[in-house]
Design an enzyme around this catalytic site. Sequence first.
Site, PDB file in Angstrom:
ATOM      1  N   GLU A  83      -1.596   9.887  -7.754  1.00  0.00           N
ATOM      2  CA  GLU A  83      -0.096   9.987  -7.686  1.00  0.00           C
ATOM      3  C   GLU A  83       0.784   9.493  -8.698  1.00  0.00           C
ATOM      4  O   GLU A  83       0.187   8.691  -9.720  1.00  0.00           O
ATOM      5  CB  GLU A  83       0.273   9.001  -6.546  1.00  0.00           C
ATOM      6  CG  GLU A  83      -0.186   9.520  -4.878  1.00  0.00           C
ATOM      7  CD  GLU A  83       0.375   8.837  -3.910  1.00  0.00           C
ATOM      8  OE1 GLU A  83       0.842   9.676  -3.063  1.00  0.00           O
ATOM      9  OE2 GLU A  83       0.343   7.798  -3.482  1.00  0.00           O
ATOM     10  N   CYS A  96       6.236   6.652 -13.400  1.00  0.00           N
ATOM     11  CA  CYS A  96       5.032   5.515 -13.256  1.00  0.00           C
ATOM     12  C   CYS A  96       3.819   6.275 -13.053  1.00  0.00           C
ATOM     13  O   CYS A  96       3.654   7.283 -12.135  1.00  0.00           O
ATOM     14  CB  CYS A  96       5.459   4.685 -11.941  1.00  0.00           C
ATOM     15  SG  CYS A  96       4.014   3.760 -11.479  1.00  0.00           S
ATOM     16  N   CYS A 103      -8.454   2.299  -7.123  1.00  0.00           N
ATOM     17  CA  CYS A 103      -8.547   0.987  -7.846  1.00  0.00           C
ATOM     18  C   CYS A 103      -9.765   0.208  -7.583  1.00  0.00           C
ATOM     19  O   CYS A 103      -9.980   0.209  -6.133  1.00  0.00           O
ATOM     20  CB  CYS A 103      -7.173   0.390  -7.697  1.00  0.00           C
ATOM     21  SG  CYS A 103      -6.993  -1.056  -8.781  1.00  0.00           S
ATOM     22  N   CYS A 107      -6.849  -6.174  -4.952  1.00  0.00           N
ATOM     23  CA  CYS A 107      -5.517  -7.118  -4.591  1.00  0.00           C
ATOM     24  C   CYS A 107      -5.328  -6.762  -3.097  1.00  0.00           C
ATOM     25  O   CYS A 107      -4.934  -5.819  -2.835  1.00  0.00           O
ATOM     26  CB  CYS A 107      -4.384  -6.761  -5.569  1.00  0.00           C
ATOM     27  SG  CYS A 107      -4.769  -7.105  -7.184  1.00  0.00           S
ATOM     28  N   CYS A 110      -2.283  -4.582  -1.664  1.00  0.00           N
ATOM     29  CA  CYS A 110      -1.743  -3.360  -2.512  1.00  0.00           C
ATOM     30  C   CYS A 110      -2.473  -2.219  -1.627  1.00  0.00           C
ATOM     31  O   CYS A 110      -3.626  -2.277  -1.459  1.00  0.00           O
ATOM     32  CB  CYS A 110      -2.316  -3.314  -3.847  1.00  0.00           C
ATOM     33  SG  CYS A 110      -2.012  -1.588  -4.810  1.00  0.00           S
ATOM     34  N   CYS A 332       6.210   0.166  -5.465  1.00  0.00           N
ATOM     35  CA  CYS A 332       4.948  -0.650  -6.098  1.00  0.00           C
ATOM     36  C   CYS A 332       4.286  -0.881  -5.251  1.00  0.00           C
ATOM     37  O   CYS A 332       4.684  -1.827  -4.277  1.00  0.00           O
ATOM     38  CB  CYS A 332       5.712  -1.630  -6.923  1.00  0.00           C
ATOM     39  SG  CYS A 332       4.266  -2.564  -7.881  1.00  0.00           S
TER      40      CYS A 332
END
Length: 339
Positions: A83, A96, A103, A107, A110, A332
């Site tokens: 993305e 971005c 990932c 975290c 997220c 975010c």
Amino acid sequence: MELSELRQVLPPDEPAYRAKQIYRAIYNQKVADLVQISTLPAHIRAELSEHAELGLPLADSRFESVDGTRRYLLRLSDGRTVETVLMPEEDRDTVCISSQVGCPVDCKFCMTALMGLERSLTAGEIVGQVLFVARDNGLTISPNKPDSRRFNIVMMGMGEPLLNLANVLKATRILVDPNAVGMSERRITVSTSGIIPRIEELSESEVRPKLAISLNASTEEMRQQLMPITKKWHLKDLLEVCRTYPLRPWEKLTFEYVLLKDVNDTDADARRVARMLANLNCKVNLIALNPGPGIPYETPLPERVASFQEIVRRSVPCFVRRPRGLDIYAACGQLKRNA
């Protein structure tokens, strides 16, 4: 490919300037097809068309927010998708971009972390996101062109960029090369969860983006809960590497802090953050949690965010980042290939 690599793949009997023509056409002129490089003789265009691919990602889906933000799901050559988000503003455009498919950092606030890691991106796939978005929206990237708006790149999409540092740095070199994309290092920021050895490696690079650190907690214990990577690279060591990081004369470190309701958003947290960062040349960006499915936290009230900001800004510059693209899962921490 960088210019030196392009020279190596052209036939040895071709003059060296041919590689530069191809290089500029791809990165500066953003051609959609190698046969469109009009400065090349027909036989070279035919050869390139037969034996080489431009390598740009393809648009799988595009989502548009009420605030003008655009989220792209881009398909790579192996069928995987990443993305990329464009955030237009009155006087500038920010894109971005992702550095990995998924990932590995995990975290807890997220949505990308819920995917795990599929693979890292190549330098071409990193740069390709920028070229695709610029061409799709008719954006001028080079600051030397009179009609260009400010154009910023933030490597804050999918992935932990410093776990793909070699490709991130190669992409950065292409992005800032005046014969390629022609951006300024001041306009590119890379965000990390705090991979200490890679921060040290980044600091030694001749060409590098600005550095942002995801902080997100005011104590070691809290950061270990929210960001398990802290168990390997501790907060005090992270702060120490930040103290010794060789900032350029125009540069500040950025610390990002995602505020989670009743978890890390108290006035006491704010005071600890202020003390922690008071002697660093830095600024703080506060991000009220952008919620999503599978995330066990809530967004704090605006007055709580304002109180936190007021305390921190007594010691260091502190800003609240306005969420963009919430309605299309483009904000975010929300990038998880949602349809």
